[in-house]
Design a protein around this motif. Structure first.
Motif, PDB file in Angstrom:
ATOM      1  N   CYS A   1       0.834  -1.201   0.000  1.00  0.00           N
ATOM      2  CA  CYS A   1       0.000   0.000   0.000  1.00  0.00           C
ATOM      3  C   CYS A   1       0.870   1.254   0.000  1.00  0.00           C
ATOM      4  O   CYS A   1       0.606   2.209  -0.728  1.00  0.00           O
ATOM      5  CB  CYS A   1      -0.935   0.016   1.205  1.00  0.00           C
ATOM      6  SG  CYS A   1      -2.269  -1.174   1.060  1.00  0.00           S
ATOM      7  N   ALA A   2       1.925   1.240   0.820  1.00  0.00           N
ATOM      8  CA  ALA A   2       2.778   2.428   0.909  1.00  0.00           C
ATOM      9  C   ALA A   2       3.457   2.704  -0.430  1.00  0.00           C
ATOM     10  O   ALA A   2       3.518   3.852  -0.877  1.00  0.00           O
ATOM     11  CB  ALA A   2       3.814   2.253   2.009  1.00  0.00           C
TER      12      ALA A   2
ATOM     13  N   ASN B   1       1.069   4.211  -2.750  1.00  0.00           N
ATOM     14  CA  ASN B   1       0.901   5.632  -2.408  1.00  0.00           C
ATOM     15  C   ASN B   1       2.059   6.480  -2.923  1.00  0.00           C
ATOM     16  O   ASN B   1       1.860   7.577  -3.450  1.00  0.00           O
ATOM     17  CB  ASN B   1       0.810   5.799  -0.889  1.00  0.00           C
ATOM     18  CG  ASN B   1      -0.470   5.238  -0.317  1.00  0.00           C
ATOM     19  OD1 ASN B   1      -1.429   5.043  -1.048  1.00  0.00           O
ATOM     20  ND2 ASN B   1      -0.486   4.970   0.971  1.00  0.00           N
TER      21      ASN B   1
ATOM     22  N   CYS C   1       1.764   6.979  -6.569  1.00  0.00           N
ATOM     23  CA  CYS C   1       0.764   8.026  -6.847  1.00  0.00           C
ATOM     24  C   CYS C   1       1.421   9.390  -6.769  1.00  0.00           C
ATOM     25  O   CYS C   1       1.213  10.249  -7.622  1.00  0.00           O
ATOM     26  CB  CYS C   1      -0.352   8.014  -5.812  1.00  0.00           C
ATOM     27  SG  CYS C   1      -1.485   6.701  -6.000  1.00  0.00           S
ATOM     28  N   GLY C   2       2.205   9.586  -5.704  1.00  0.00           N
ATOM     29  CA  GLY C   2       2.851  10.875  -5.504  1.00  0.00           C
ATOM     30  C   GLY C   2       3.798  11.200  -6.653  1.00  0.00           C
ATOM     31  O   GLY C   2       3.782  12.312  -7.188  1.00  0.00           O
TER      32      GLY C   2
ATOM     33  N   GLU D   1       1.615  11.873  -9.797  1.00  0.00           N
ATOM     34  CA  GLU D   1       0.792  13.085  -9.753  1.00  0.00           C
ATOM     35  C   GLU D   1       1.642  14.346  -9.691  1.00  0.00           C
ATOM     36  O   GLU D   1       1.387  15.316 -10.399  1.00  0.00           O
ATOM     37  CB  GLU D   1      -0.157  13.042  -8.557  1.00  0.00           C
ATOM     38  CG  GLU D   1      -1.414  12.261  -8.857  1.00  0.00           C
ATOM     39  CD  GLU D   1      -2.411  12.295  -7.723  1.00  0.00           C
ATOM     40  OE1 GLU D   1      -2.197  13.040  -6.744  1.00  0.00           O
ATOM     41  OE2 GLU D   1      -3.401  11.562  -7.814  1.00  0.00           O
TER      42      GLU D   1
ATOM     43  N   GLY E   1     -10.051  -3.987   1.445  1.00  0.00           N
ATOM     44  CA  GLY E   1     -10.499  -2.598   1.362  1.00  0.00           C
ATOM     45  C   GLY E   1      -9.320  -1.633   1.349  1.00  0.00           C
ATOM     46  O   GLY E   1      -9.313  -0.657   0.603  1.00  0.00           O
ATOM     47  N   LYS E   2      -8.346  -1.949   2.185  1.00  0.00           N
ATOM     48  CA  LYS E   2      -7.152  -1.112   2.272  1.00  0.00           C
ATOM     49  C   LYS E   2      -6.460  -1.046   0.907  1.00  0.00           C
ATOM     50  O   LYS E   2      -6.140   0.023   0.410  1.00  0.00           O
ATOM     51  CB  LYS E   2      -6.218  -1.774   3.282  1.00  0.00           C
ATOM     52  CG  LYS E   2      -5.339  -0.878   4.084  1.00  0.00           C
ATOM     53  CD  LYS E   2      -4.914  -1.671   5.305  1.00  0.00           C
ATOM     54  CE  LYS E   2      -3.576  -1.364   5.819  1.00  0.00           C
ATOM     55  NZ  LYS E   2      -3.210  -2.142   6.993  1.00  0.00           N
TER      56      LYS E   2
ATOM     57  N   SER F   1      -8.535   0.752  -1.726  1.00  0.00           N
ATOM     58  CA  SER F   1      -8.525   2.200  -1.528  1.00  0.00           C
ATOM     59  C   SER F   1      -7.237   2.819  -2.063  1.00  0.00           C
ATOM     60  O   SER F   1      -7.263   3.855  -2.727  1.00  0.00           O
ATOM     61  CB  SER F   1      -8.703   2.512  -0.051  1.00  0.00           C
ATOM     62  OG  SER F   1      -8.384   3.845   0.187  1.00  0.00           O
ATOM     63  N   CYS F   2      -6.110   2.169  -1.784  1.00  0.00           N
ATOM     64  CA  CYS F   2      -4.844   2.694  -2.289  1.00  0.00           C
ATOM     65  C   CYS F   2      -4.803   2.620  -3.813  1.00  0.00           C
ATOM     66  O   CYS F   2      -4.322   3.528  -4.476  1.00  0.00           O
ATOM     67  CB  CYS F   2      -3.668   1.928  -1.691  1.00  0.00           C
ATOM     68  SG  CYS F   2      -3.413   2.311   0.042  1.00  0.00           S
TER      69      CYS F   2
ATOM     70  N   GLY G   1      -6.656   5.318  -5.390  1.00  0.00           N
ATOM     71  CA  GLY G   1      -5.827   6.512  -5.416  1.00  0.00           C
ATOM     72  C   GLY G   1      -4.938   6.521  -6.653  1.00  0.00           C
ATOM     73  O   GLY G   1      -4.760   7.542  -7.306  1.00  0.00           O
TER      74      GLY G   1
ATOM     75  N   ALA H   1      -6.865   7.248  -9.715  1.00  0.00           N
ATOM     76  CA  ALA H   1      -7.271   8.659  -9.774  1.00  0.00           C
ATOM     77  C   ALA H   1      -6.208   9.527 -10.432  1.00  0.00           C
ATOM     78  O   ALA H   1      -6.467  10.675 -10.768  1.00  0.00           O
ATOM     79  CB  ALA H   1      -7.575   9.177  -8.379  1.00  0.00           C
TER      80      ALA H   1
ATOM     81  N   THR I   1      -7.241  11.169 -13.547  1.00  0.00           N
ATOM     82  CA  THR I   1      -7.912  12.464 -13.486  1.00  0.00           C
ATOM     83  C   THR I   1      -6.906  13.594 -13.666  1.00  0.00           C
ATOM     84  O   THR I   1      -7.148  14.542 -14.412  1.00  0.00           O
ATOM     85  CB  THR I   1      -8.605  12.633 -12.123  1.00  0.00           C
ATOM     86  OG1 THR I   1      -9.264  11.430 -11.810  1.00  0.00           O
ATOM     87  CG2 THR I   1      -9.589  13.768 -12.156  1.00  0.00           C
TER      88      THR I   1
ATOM     89  N   GLU J   1      -6.616  16.243 -16.722  1.00  0.00           N
ATOM     90  CA  GLU J   1      -6.527  17.695 -16.536  1.00  0.00           C
ATOM     91  C   GLU J   1      -5.346  18.267 -17.319  1.00  0.00           C
ATOM     92  O   GLU J   1      -5.445  19.355 -17.881  1.00  0.00           O
ATOM     93  CB  GLU J   1      -6.382  18.037 -15.052  1.00  0.00           C
ATOM     94  CG  GLU J   1      -7.716  18.068 -14.328  1.00  0.00           C
ATOM     95  CD  GLU J   1      -7.557  18.118 -12.815  1.00  0.00           C
ATOM     96  OE1 GLU J   1      -8.544  17.844 -12.129  1.00  0.00           O
ATOM     97  OE2 GLU J   1      -6.436  18.435 -12.348  1.00  0.00           O
TER      98      GLU J   1
ATOM     99  N   GLU K   1      -6.380  18.374 -20.885  1.00  0.00           N
ATOM    100  CA  GLU K   1      -7.324  19.477 -21.040  1.00  0.00           C
ATOM    101  C   GLU K   1      -6.579  20.813 -21.107  1.00  0.00           C
ATOM    102  O   GLU K   1      -6.881  21.669 -21.941  1.00  0.00           O
ATOM    103  CB  GLU K   1      -8.303  19.452 -19.849  1.00  0.00           C
ATOM    104  CG  GLU K   1      -9.379  20.501 -19.863  1.00  0.00           C
ATOM    105  CD  GLU K   1     -10.201  20.476 -21.138  1.00  0.00           C
ATOM    106  OE1 GLU K   1     -10.398  19.372 -21.683  1.00  0.00           O
ATOM    107  OE2 GLU K   1     -10.625  21.548 -21.589  1.00  0.00           O
TER     108      GLU K   1
END
Lengths: 744, 203
Positions: free
Chosen positions: A444-445, A448, A451-452, A455, A543-544, A547-548, A551, A554, A557, A561, A564
């Motif tokens: 999970c970490a 994450n 993602c960082g 993003e 679930g954990k 959820s990650c 993320g 996402a 998204t 952008e 766009e």
């Protein structure tokens, strides 16, 4: 008169009465015989009844007496039962006494003969007797002294045996006489020394473990750097330690279970865990020393402090490639610890399940096990290792991605550049690696962290490139692009700065688009990979993870952008400045045709033909360089701009009947062209414009009623009634009062 | 499609033993588990609440306070919508560490994250941090402040509901269209507020 009549009536009555009396008398007479017969029968029965009564009384008496005797019998049976129990007890006591005698006689000989199994068996027999009862028995028996003497002998023998067995066991351990160790290990439970036996035996096993582990570690430290296992030597040492432990547990569990009974595994494991902890700590110490983990972590945090503004910096002290091997080793070490902990848990829990029937108690035992494991140095080392891993992995990912971005190159035949493939290769590699560590928290970490990186850093770079804009230049854009393309094809590419920026812009836009696909694929593959690597995730863990992962998905998204943002840049710098003059030329044209003018206009190059030609060359310059979905996006912008601009200029013009006809035709052919340019329907974007053209193409003012209202032929209007009136006013041949008279 | 309109991530941080897990358990399960062991890594709970007739799903991440789990817990800051910083009012050291925690939040969390300071364990007699000191600290760092007791269920519900309400307000203010969007194709996503421009001023 009256009297006679009355008397006659009376007479009648009497006569009737007489008749009835006769009838009754006759009846009585006929019944008499029947009644007589009855009386006769009854008088015969009478004496029988009397005997019946007597006999019944007799029966009641008999039942009473039976009940009484039954009562007395059951009483006797009870007494008998009691007596039998006493006899049994007595037999037991006698048996005990006999055994006591035998045992007390046998035990000494056994001890003298060093037949400790036999001796211990005698003691075990003695210990299984009820000691208080034995003493009571002694007072009942004539030969008090002999019984007491036997008890005394056995008690002495028991303590004697206990000492001997302990000594012998220790001696066997010293002599490394495995057979004797096991021999005496089996004797302990006979002497009621379960805990002592397990403790001593586990200490023995721990010593053995220690020797092997120290040898292994020593061997590992002496591994030459050229050895192919050099890079994973600490992982190997750890693996050997855990394999050794697991073997010990596997081999000795049946032994313990047979001689000590089930439910003892927890204490075995807790004794062994102490040695395991010590050894793990030693290995970790050497690992940290030889792999210089502290130094590396310090360097990394120094670097991140120096460049806290962005992880993409020029300062590079630790090459991520150098960390790669170390990170690999750490994941192996971590997964070994994870697996060993799982193994212990599984073993002990199944042992608890066999030996502890009550649910409450069982949960308590399991809780105890969890506490034992969580408090162990093994767990602590595992957590420290994971923490170390995450710090290194984060650095590795950030630095490698920054490198990939720094070394970005564009192949002329590709729509995207190398940074997309490279970045996602790195991220997939890191996530796959964390999956092999076996830790959900670690997975999970890392998700994450990924993602960082995507993003902030990755999207940031793309956005930065798009921020440079798309320079439209002095040349006509189509021309500029054609020049660029041909020079690329001929391999003599010396693109000017402007061209370079353009290419970079388009590539960044494409990169963002293909990255969205990469992200989606990555999410799917990670989920299945994790489920494969760690089966039986509970719902909370699932679930954990989800959820990650959501993320991570996402990130699309953010990428959208970015796209766009780029599209808006294109709109402002390319589409708008090109399209405005093309569409505005509509204003310079006459829209009030005579028949002759119309045929002349249609023979020449019409407004819409020129427009389509211009649009076509604009689009074709992008068609091959943009990804499909970006190209679609561009067309969407183009259509919006064209229709909006065209609507504006139409509203500034005036039309006659033929002018409206031409406009309607031209709008249709424009829509037709743009539909052919895309894969999706553009009709929706054209609705307003088509409706405007329809209005301007009407024969008469009232014809609008064919299209307006609540009937079948009516259109779904995008224009308000006011707008419809304004548009109608553009027809010079429509009268204002006719338009105002309309009911809309 | 799940039955909620908003999804917010709430992350609890603070020293070990200040009662983060108990706060979460009290809110999500209505329990106060005594003898709670130290949290390992990160725990994850979900509770759906209702704000202004809208279902709001709170995803609560309960992090381990111990130092050695820091690299796991830090990775959750970035995507958090709200961060609850917890200290124990009966334990001065847990309060003294707050500046360190704030530094960590500055470094890893989004600058727009909603930050809440919570002084837990007000059921205890041996208070060391007066309420006004906590209030003062929160005011200086632009945080919402609340004192709670997970044991007595005091202010726990209020804490999380307040967070849900504030986050929803932020999300709503962001829902307004930003530009004439031609490619609004962020379909089916639950509104969340990764870069809300609404300032998190709470009173």
């Amino acid at each position: 008169m009256g009297n006679i009549k009355e008397m006659e009536i009376e007479l009648e009555k009497l006569k009737l009465q007489e008749e009835m009396v006769f009838k009754e008398m006759k009846n009585f007479v006929t019944q008499k015989t029947y009644v007589d017969a009855k009386i006769k029968v009854l008088s015969k029965i009478l004496p029988t009844l009397k005997t019946l009564k007597v006999e019944t009384r007799g029966l009641v008496d008999t039942i009473h007496s039976i009940a009484e005797s039954a009562e007395s019998i059951s009483n006797k049976v009870r007494t008998l039962d009691c007596a039998r129990n006493r006899v049994e007890e007595c037999q037991q006591r006698v048996g005990d006494l006999i055994d006591l005698g035998l045992c007390s006689e046998g035990v000494q000989t056994a001890i003298l003969n060093e037949d400790y199994e036999k001796g211990a068996a005698h003691v075990h027999r003695f210990l299984s007797m009820d000691q208080s009862l034995l003493r009571k028995t002694a007072t009942d028996v004539e030969n008090i002294s002999s019984v007491l003497k036997a008890v005394g002998t056995l008690q002495d023998a028991a303590s004697q045996l206990r000492t001997i067995v302990q000594l012998k066991f220790d001696e066997a351990v010293r002599m490394e006489d495995l057979a004797s160790v096991e021999r005496f290990f089996k004797i302990f439970p006979l002497l009621d020394m379960h805990d002592e036996g397990i403790r001593k035996f586990c200490n023995y096993l721990s010593e053995k473990l220690k020797d092997t582990a120290e040898k292994n570690l020593h061997a590992a430290l002496n591994t030459s750097a050229s050895d192919k296992r050099h890079n994973v030597k600490f992982a190997d040492t750890l693996t050997l330690l855990f394999e050794g432990l697991a073997r010990i547990i596997d081999i000795h569990q049946p032994l313990v279970e047979t001689y000590y009974g089930p439910g003892r595994l927890m204490s075995v494991v807790s004794y062994l865990q102490k040695e395991c902890d010590t050894q793990v700590k030693l290995i970790m110490m050497e690992f940290n020393k030889h792999r210089q983990t502290n130094k590396k972590i310090n360097q990394i945090s120094e670097i991140s402090k120096l460049s806290s503004t962005s992880s993409f910096s020029k300062i590079e002290k630790v090459d991520p490639k150098d960390l790669d091997i170390l990170i690999q080793e750490i994941t192996i070490m971590h997964v070994r610890m994870e697996l060993y902990i799982k193994f212990i848990k599984r073993k002990v829990i199944s042992d608890i399940e066999i030996s502890v029937p009550a649910i409450d108690e069982r949960n308590n035992s399991i809780k105890q096990l969890d506490q034992l494991i969580n408090a162990s140095d093994l767990s602590r080392s595992k957590h420290d290792l994971l923490s170390l891993y995450l710090k290194l992995e984060q650095y590795f990912m950030e630095e490698s991605v920054s490198k990939a971005v720094g070394m970005d190159s564009t192949e002329t035949s590709q729509q995207t550049s190398s940074m997309v493939d490279d970045t996602f290769f790195i991220i997939r590699k890191c996530i796959r690696r964390t999956i092999t560590s076996g830790s959900l928290d670690g997975i999970c970490a890392v998700i994450n962290i990924a993602c960082g990186v995507l993003e902030n850093d990755f999207c940031g770079v793309l956005r930065g490139r798009l921020r440079q804009g798309y320079p439209s230049g002095y040349l006509d854009l189509t021309q500029a692009y054609n020049v660029l393309q041909t020079s690329i094809q001929h391999g003599r590419l010396q693109p000017s700065d402007t061209e370079q920026i353009r290419t970079a812009f388009i590539v960044a836009l494409n990169n963002a688009d293909s990255s969205t696909e990469y992200v989606e694929t990555l999410c799917d593959s990670v989920l299945t990979d994790v489920q494969k690597a760690i089966p039986n995730l509970n719902t909370n863990e699932q679930g954990k993870l989800e959820s990650c992962l959501s993320g991570l998905s996402a990130v699309t998204t953010n990428l959208k952008e970015v796209i766009e943002y780029g599209m808006q840049q294109l709109r402002v710098s390319v589409i708008k400045p090109r399209i405005s003059p093309w569409v505005d030329s509509f204003l310079n044209m006459n829209h009030q045709f005579t028949e002759d003018e119309l045929s002349e206009y249609e023979a020449g190059e019409s407004f819409v033909q020129t427009l389509i030609m211009n649009l076509d060359s604009l689009l074709s310059s992008f068609k091959n360089s943009l990804t499909d979905s970006n190209y679609d996006g561009l067309i969407k912008i183009l259509i919006t701009e064209v229709t909006a601009r065209l609507e504006k200029v139409v509203l500034k013009s005036t039309f006659n009947r033929l002018g409206g006809l031409v406009l309607d035709k031209e709008v249709r052919s424009l829509a037709g062209y743009l539909t052919s340019a895309t894969t999706w329907s553009v009709r929706d974007k054209f609705t307003r414009l088509s409706q405007i053209a329809t209005i301007l193409n009407l024969e008469r003012v009232t014809e609008i009623n064919d299209y307006w209202g609540n009937h079948d032929g009516a259109l779904t209007w995008r224009l308000t009634p006011t707008e419809v009136r304004t548009i109608m006013n553009l027809r010079i041949d429509f009268k204002l009062e006719d338009i105002q008279r309309l009911k809309l | 499609m799940e039955d909620f309109k908003f999804l917010f991530k709430v992350v609890l941080v603070g020293n070990a033993g200040v009662g983060k897990t108990c706060l979460v358990r009290r809110f999500t399960q209505g329990l106060f588990p005594p003898g709670q062991g130290a949290t390992i890594g990160v725990d994850f709970m979900i509770k759906t609440v209702e704000v202004e007739n809208e279902k709001v799903k709170l995803q609560i991440w309960d992090t381990a306070g111990q130092e050695r789990f820091r690299s796991i817990t830090q990775s959750y800051y970035r995507s958090a919508h709200a961060l609850i910083l917890v200290y124990d009012i009966s334990c001065q050291p847990t309060f003294d560490c707050l500046p360190d925690w704030l530094r960590e939040i500055e470094e890893y969390a989004s600058s727009k994250v909603l930050r809440i300071l919570v002084g837990n364990k007000i059921d205890r007699e041996d208070r060391e941090i007066p309420t006004v000191v906590g209030e003062d600290f929160a005011a200086r760092h632009n945080m919402y402040f609340l004192e709670t007791s997970a044991k007595e269920a005091e202010n726990v519900e209020k804490l999380f509901m307040k967070i849900a309400e504030d986050l929803m307000q932020q999300a709503r203010s962001k829902d307004l269209p930003r530009y004439d969007s031609i490619t609004t194709n962020i379909s089916g996503r639950t509104s969340s507020i990764s870069d809300s421009n609404c300032c998190s001023k709470l009173t």
